[in-house]
Write a protein that holds these residues in place. Sequence first.
Motif, PDB file in Angstrom:
ATOM      1  N   UNK A  25       0.857  -1.192   0.000  1.00  0.00           N
ATOM      2  CA  UNK A  25       0.000   0.000   0.000  1.00  0.00           C
ATOM      3  C   UNK A  25       0.891   1.239   0.000  1.00  0.00           C
ATOM      4  N   UNK A  26       0.456   2.295  -0.666  1.00  0.00           N
ATOM      5  CA  UNK A  26       1.321   3.473  -0.808  1.00  0.00           C
ATOM      6  C   UNK A  26       1.458   4.292   0.470  1.00  0.00           C
ATOM      7  N   UNK A  27       2.604   4.990   0.556  1.00  0.00           N
ATOM      8  CA  UNK A  27       2.822   5.970   1.623  1.00  0.00           C
ATOM      9  C   UNK A  27       2.139   7.259   1.197  1.00  0.00           C
ATOM     10  N   UNK A  28       1.327   7.823   2.082  1.00  0.00           N
ATOM     11  CA  UNK A  28       0.738   9.146   1.882  1.00  0.00           C
ATOM     12  C   UNK A  28       0.792   9.839   3.234  1.00  0.00           C
ATOM     13  N   UNK A  29       1.434  11.009   3.278  1.00  0.00           N
ATOM     14  CA  UNK A  29       1.562  11.737   4.538  1.00  0.00           C
ATOM     15  C   UNK A  29       0.178  12.005   5.121  1.00  0.00           C
ATOM     16  N   UNK A  30      -0.002  11.669   6.392  1.00  0.00           N
ATOM     17  CA  UNK A  30      -1.263  11.911   7.091  1.00  0.00           C
ATOM     18  C   UNK A  30      -2.311  10.822   6.893  1.00  0.00           C
ATOM     19  N   UNK A  31      -2.028   9.823   6.070  1.00  0.00           N
ATOM     20  CA  UNK A  31      -3.024   8.775   5.791  1.00  0.00           C
ATOM     21  C   UNK A  31      -3.005   7.705   6.886  1.00  0.00           C
ATOM     22  N   UNK A  32      -4.193   7.211   7.220  1.00  0.00           N
ATOM     23  CA  UNK A  32      -4.318   6.202   8.270  1.00  0.00           C
ATOM     24  C   UNK A  32      -5.138   4.999   7.800  1.00  0.00           C
ATOM     25  N   UNK A  33      -4.998   4.656   6.503  1.00  0.00           N
ATOM     26  CA  UNK A  33      -5.596   3.428   5.988  1.00  0.00           C
ATOM     27  C   UNK A  33      -7.024   3.598   5.533  1.00  0.00           C
ATOM     28  N   UNK A  34      -7.533   2.568   4.978  1.00  0.00           N
ATOM     29  CA  UNK A  34      -6.957   1.237   4.815  1.00  0.00           C
ATOM     30  C   UNK A  34      -6.133   1.056   3.539  1.00  0.00           C
ATOM     31  N   UNK A  35      -6.159   2.057   2.626  1.00  0.00           N
ATOM     32  CA  UNK A  35      -5.470   1.880   1.346  1.00  0.00           C
ATOM     33  C   UNK A  35      -4.215   2.716   1.179  1.00  0.00           C
ATOM     34  N   UNK A  36      -3.901   3.572   2.132  1.00  0.00           N
ATOM     35  CA  UNK A  36      -2.671   4.367   2.120  1.00  0.00           C
ATOM     36  C   UNK A  36      -2.342   4.714   3.571  1.00  0.00           C
ATOM     37  N   UNK A  37      -1.039   4.886   3.851  1.00  0.00           N
ATOM     38  CA  UNK A  37      -0.612   5.091   5.233  1.00  0.00           C
ATOM     39  C   UNK A  37       0.605   5.997   5.312  1.00  0.00           C
ATOM     40  N   UNK A  38       0.738   6.681   6.463  1.00  0.00           N
ATOM     41  CA  UNK A  38       2.039   7.175   6.883  1.00  0.00           C
ATOM     42  C   UNK A  38       2.466   6.255   8.025  1.00  0.00           C
ATOM     43  N   UNK A  39       3.636   6.504   8.631  1.00  0.00           N
ATOM     44  CA  UNK A  39       4.171   5.531   9.592  1.00  0.00           C
ATOM     45  C   UNK A  39       3.251   5.305  10.787  1.00  0.00           C
ATOM     46  N   UNK A  40       2.817   6.383  11.440  1.00  0.00           N
ATOM     47  CA  UNK A  40       1.984   6.218  12.639  1.00  0.00           C
ATOM     48  C   UNK A  40       0.562   5.798  12.278  1.00  0.00           C
TER      49      UNK A  40
END
Length: 192
Positions: free
Chosen positions: A94-109
């Motif tokens: 799934x791609x990294x997107x700053x500020x994303x919290x799923x389910x299809x994109x995420x940042x670290x936290x």
Amino acid sequence: MSTLVSRAAARLLVVPVLASACLFTPAPQAHADDPDRAVLHVLPAETAEGGAADQPQTADTAAQNKAEKAHKAKKRAAKRVARVMATVRSRAGKPYVYGAAGPNAFDCSGLVQWTYRHVGKNLPRTSGAQAGATRRVGRPQVGDLVFFTSGGRVYHVGIYAGNHTLWHASRPGVPVRRDRIWSGSVFYGRVR
């Protein structure tokens, strides 16, 4: 009349004295030669099921109950860790997107928060807040969180996968994946 009063007063004094003598008299040791089989004398009390305790508990039984509880707790923890790892692996690619919290994109936290929410644990949204919500550990176990620090602040988080690796959402252009831990400026936290 005074004889009647004195007899009643005597009964009121004798009954509590006899009762306390029975309670504080040491019980005979049934197995004085074998301390592991000594009987623990338990006064009738309410048990966890709500009934009175009617059987004395041996030291062997008490130790066995304690070991059984510890074993069940370890099994529950192992199941939760397995669910954490299966859940985070399900987001691989799934791609990294700053500020994303799923389910299809995420940042670290966001990845950490989403993963743990799916196993019944609520964590704060940012990596710094997540660090404050965990208990620091010196020897990480699979499923613990890995916090990366610089200048005294937490800047990245991932989920420890064993053998000096972690699952994380690292940066734009790099999808969620398992990587080696690249820095010595880390600490580990266990979700409570």
